[in-house]
Design an enzyme around this catalytic site. Sequence first.
Site, PDB file in Angstrom:
ATOM      1  N   GLU A 245       0.821  -1.210   0.000  1.00 48.82           N
ATOM      2  CA  GLU A 245       0.000   0.000   0.000  1.00 48.82           C
ATOM      3  C   GLU A 245       0.856   1.262   0.000  1.00 48.82           C
ATOM      4  O   GLU A 245       0.525   2.243  -0.652  1.00 48.82           O
ATOM      5  CB  GLU A 245      -0.950   0.009   1.213  1.00 48.82           C
TER       6      GLU A 245
ATOM      7  N   CYS B  65     -17.483   1.430 -19.946  1.00 46.11           N
ATOM      8  CA  CYS B  65     -18.784   1.269 -19.286  1.00 46.11           C
ATOM      9  C   CYS B  65     -19.520   0.019 -19.746  1.00 46.11           C
ATOM     10  O   CYS B  65     -20.212  -0.628 -18.963  1.00 46.11           O
ATOM     11  CB  CYS B  65     -19.649   2.499 -19.520  1.00 46.11           C
TER      12      CYS B  65
HETATM   13 FE1  SF4 Z   1     -18.869   3.472 -16.529  1.00 45.92          FE
HETATM   14 FE2  SF4 Z   1     -20.136   3.954 -14.272  1.00 45.92          FE
HETATM   15 FE3  SF4 Z   1     -18.937   1.617 -14.583  1.00 45.92          FE
HETATM   16 FE4  SF4 Z   1     -17.494   3.799 -14.281  1.00 45.92          FE
HETATM   17  S1  SF4 Z   1     -18.862   2.914 -12.780  1.00 45.92           S
HETATM   18  S2  SF4 Z   1     -17.157   2.232 -15.835  1.00 45.92           S
HETATM   19  S3  SF4 Z   1     -18.722   5.337 -15.315  1.00 45.92           S
HETATM   20  S4  SF4 Z   1     -20.642   2.411 -15.800  1.00 45.92           S
END
Ligand code: SF4
Length: 480
Positions: free
Chosen positions: A93, A256
């Site tokens: 860490e 995403c």
């Molecule tokens: Fe995309 Fe939301 Fe997943 Fe981040 S948390 S990769 S912004 S879908």
Amino acid sequence: MSKLRAAAAGGLRRSGGRAVPCAGDNRRGASPRRGDPAPVPALHLFGDPAEIQALRGNLLAWYDRCKRDLPWRTLASAEPDVNRRAYAVWVSEIMLQQTQVATVIDYYNRWMQKWPTLQALAEASLEEVNELWAGLGYYSRGKRLQEAARKVVSKLAGQMPRTAEDLQKLLPGVGRYTAGAIASISYGQATGVVDGNVIRVLCRLRCIGADSSSPAVIDRLWDMANALVDRSRPGDFNQALMELGATVCTPKAPLCGECPVKQHCRARHRKLFGKLTLVPDVEDCGVGGCPLCPPATEPWDSSLGVTNFPRKAAKKQPRVEQTATCVLERRGRHGAPEYLIVQRPSSGLLAGLWEFPSLPLAPGLQQEKQREALEDHLRAWTGQPVAAGSLRFIGEVVHVFSHIHQTYVVYSLSLDGDVTLDLASSPYRWVTEEEFHASAVSTAMKKVLRACERQRGEESGPAKGSKRKRGTKSGGAGST
Ligand code: SF4
């Protein structure tokens, strides 16, 4: 149970906090009392226990499938001794703070091989620690890690503190994040962590666009991380959240479509549907008034999509500094070049590291004046006259530290025979090139030596005799 009551049951706010739908629409909630903490708009909360449960499950399943094979994970999962396990996590860490995983792996393996236990580290010298840390940057981390290991051995009978609170309280250099990571991964304490990756993921999941480095937002994110952390697998959950930020929810090009928690992500929802109309009981925050929304002066930019989040206040520009540095060289045994290095003071920037003799320069100094200042410095230091013009200009090397934009104005000077230096000023030693690279020298100094070697290579290469760019004055660098 209504969403708002569920939010309270989920413990997503500090005691006394309230959830409101957002945009100042608090008609459904009780009137705020004077002295209450600012209410958290529901848009920015995880208000539904079922959703929290689903998010934990999705994230952990993804982590089990996709986690990277990293040496500290292998060590932590295989180590039965709790102190050794905590130490193995702690070292990783500290090394990972401000440093990429790919860079850390080799340092970590060498470190754990050399000092597999707290006791072994406590017995090492600071010089050894600096030598191993050389090139990793932020050198005070290694020093503080060793100081803390010594404290555990000498004051705590070799026993690592057993909770995040005690780790933070008792160990120098261990902050809230590191304490949470050690306690959750090594001891299974159900405590969250908030680092840069977690900030990004949480801000996107809950459309938090206020300055993510502000104490108010950081406090909210800690509350959220502590509420979300999986009670039965806290260490894995925390690592999964960080892993998601590092590999999927990346700063500029988040994936995403592959994200295991995309159905919980309000930034993505907003990107796809423009407004959060499909999220029950939650309205989009309006302009102004919401402490977690982007400032009214910087509204949602549809061209940025989910990367609208998180936002940070403009970074302070690093200080601009110039330093004259001189590669002093002589012919050592068997004619191989040797370089003189001196040790920096034991506190401050690059504490205890070795460098070529250097002199900070006043801003705006002309090159001839810089050369004269360096000549004076070397003259006083070596007790020898430095012939005018014998210093050879090599070039400039730029190195950016976290808060300093440093330009090294590099000169070289070849010496005949030995010099007796003023030991009172700083410890020094002559090193071969190999010894130089094995010493506790910074990356900046390695760049300086490379610049000298490049110049020498150009001069002795096939282009010899042809026209080429040189330093301002030839002093026969590389040949004494
Ligand atoms: Fe995309 Fe939301 Fe997943 Fe981040 S948390 S990769 S912004 S879908």
